[in-house]
Design a protein around this motif. Sequence first.
Motif, PDB file in Angstrom:
ATOM      1  N   ASP A  80       1.181 -30.404 -70.060  1.00 31.73           N
ATOM      2  CA  ASP A  80       1.831 -29.751 -68.925  1.00 31.73           C
ATOM      3  C   ASP A  80       1.257 -28.352 -68.705  1.00 31.73           C
ATOM      4  N   LEU A  81       1.021 -27.612 -69.797  1.00 30.99           N
ATOM      5  CA  LEU A  81       0.431 -26.282 -69.692  1.00 30.99           C
ATOM      6  C   LEU A  81      -0.961 -26.346 -69.079  1.00 30.99           C
ATOM      7  N   LEU A  82      -1.749 -27.329 -69.501  1.00 34.62           N
ATOM      8  CA  LEU A  82      -3.096 -27.481 -68.957  1.00 34.62           C
ATOM      9  C   LEU A  82      -3.052 -27.759 -67.461  1.00 34.62           C
ATOM     10  N   GLN A  83      -2.109 -28.568 -67.047  1.00 32.77           N
ATOM     11  CA  GLN A  83      -1.995 -28.880 -65.617  1.00 32.77           C
ATOM     12  C   GLN A  83      -1.617 -27.621 -64.829  1.00 32.77           C
ATOM     13  N   ARG A  84      -0.696 -26.830 -65.356  1.00 31.17           N
ATOM     14  CA  ARG A  84      -0.256 -25.630 -64.646  1.00 31.17           C
ATOM     15  C   ARG A  84      -1.304 -24.523 -64.669  1.00 31.17           C
ATOM     16  N   SER A  85      -2.225 -24.593 -65.633  1.00 25.09           N
ATOM     17  CA  SER A  85      -3.272 -23.561 -65.738  1.00 25.09           C
ATOM     18  C   SER A  85      -4.587 -24.026 -65.131  1.00 25.09           C
ATOM     19  N   ASN A  86      -4.550 -25.126 -64.373  1.00 31.24           N
ATOM     20  CA  ASN A  86      -5.766 -25.677 -63.761  1.00 31.24           C
ATOM     21  C   ASN A  86      -6.818 -26.000 -64.818  1.00 31.24           C
ATOM     22  N   GLN A  87      -6.352 -26.616 -65.909  1.00 32.21           N
ATOM     23  CA  GLN A  87      -7.208 -27.122 -66.989  1.00 32.21           C
ATOM     24  C   GLN A  87      -7.939 -25.999 -67.748  1.00 32.21           C
ATOM     25  N   SER A  88      -7.341 -24.827 -67.813  1.00 34.28           N
ATOM     26  CA  SER A  88      -7.928 -23.710 -68.561  1.00 34.28           C
ATOM     27  C   SER A  88      -7.148 -23.491 -69.849  1.00 34.28           C
ATOM     28  N   VAL A  89      -7.787 -23.765 -70.974  1.00 33.47           N
ATOM     29  CA  VAL A  89      -7.132 -23.570 -72.267  1.00 33.47           C
ATOM     30  C   VAL A  89      -6.773 -22.099 -72.457  1.00 33.47           C
ATOM     31  N   LYS A  90      -7.690 -21.212 -72.121  1.00 31.39           N
ATOM     32  CA  LYS A  90      -7.460 -19.772 -72.302  1.00 31.39           C
ATOM     33  C   LYS A  90      -6.247 -19.312 -71.504  1.00 31.39           C
TER      34      LYS A  90
END
Length: 307
Positions: A259-269
Amino acid sequence: MHDLETRGHLLTEQANAGSENLDRLSSLELVDLFNWEDARTLLAIAHARESLAAAIDLTARALKKGGRLFYVGAGTSGRLGVLDAAECPPTFCTPPELVQGIIAGGAGALIRSSEELEDRAEDGENAIAHRQITELDVVLGITAGGTTPFVQGALQAAQSRGATTIFMACVPADQVSFSADVDIRLLVGPEILAGSTRLKAGTVTKMALNIISTSVMVKLGKVYGNRMVDVAITNNKLRDRAVRILNDLAGIEREQASDLLQRSNQSVKLALLMHWTGLDAEAGKRRLEDCQGQLRDAVLKHQKNSD
């Protein structure tokens, strides 16, 4: 430039006394001999540690100011440069123009021998002009024997444009001298198969390029701890790696990580920053930009502002 007749004295062209009976060895003896000789690559890297560090610092400084890194080589050296450049975008999510490989003969030389093209210094000069290299850029010339005209021509053209230049060779400076901002000598000694610089010279070159490019990316903020937090999520393996990074560093389950990756546009950082600070994606992006992409600095800045 060096005439063909003068190259026999070069370290990379000399015969290796330890492999004089190469054609009489058993398979196990061959493996042991290669293993023994390849150990010299570690010593060569250790002896070049200061020049490698200087190359890292100069390159990182240039890239932070908007410059680019170019590897220039012919044959094996050129292929290794192209390989290292090609692996930067998926590993560190860099734009493809940030680190580029230039090989004598172009893309076709990656799969077909075109060593005769290394003798044309003007082709190296033209490659530098074609890429519009400026004083912001870094050009790293790779030439095992040090004499490759294509590489020397490219470096000289880069110098005339004010670019930072790095010379990487597997022969000592008293055999082949070249004036560059950084002079890296990777002295692994004569090859098991005399003159075959795809062996130890190729191995130590790959090691050196690994060190330079990875260390530069660390300094550019592409790494947090020892994790590739700017990994480009382009396939299932890399998506799984991204989720595991969030699992480990943020201590969250896979579903929350996804879910975090989706909300961050696939940015781990960005996902990590959002999780640790409570910032939304847009605010997190601005904070990272303010901190030149350095995740640790962005987290510390948020903590100071919150105190």
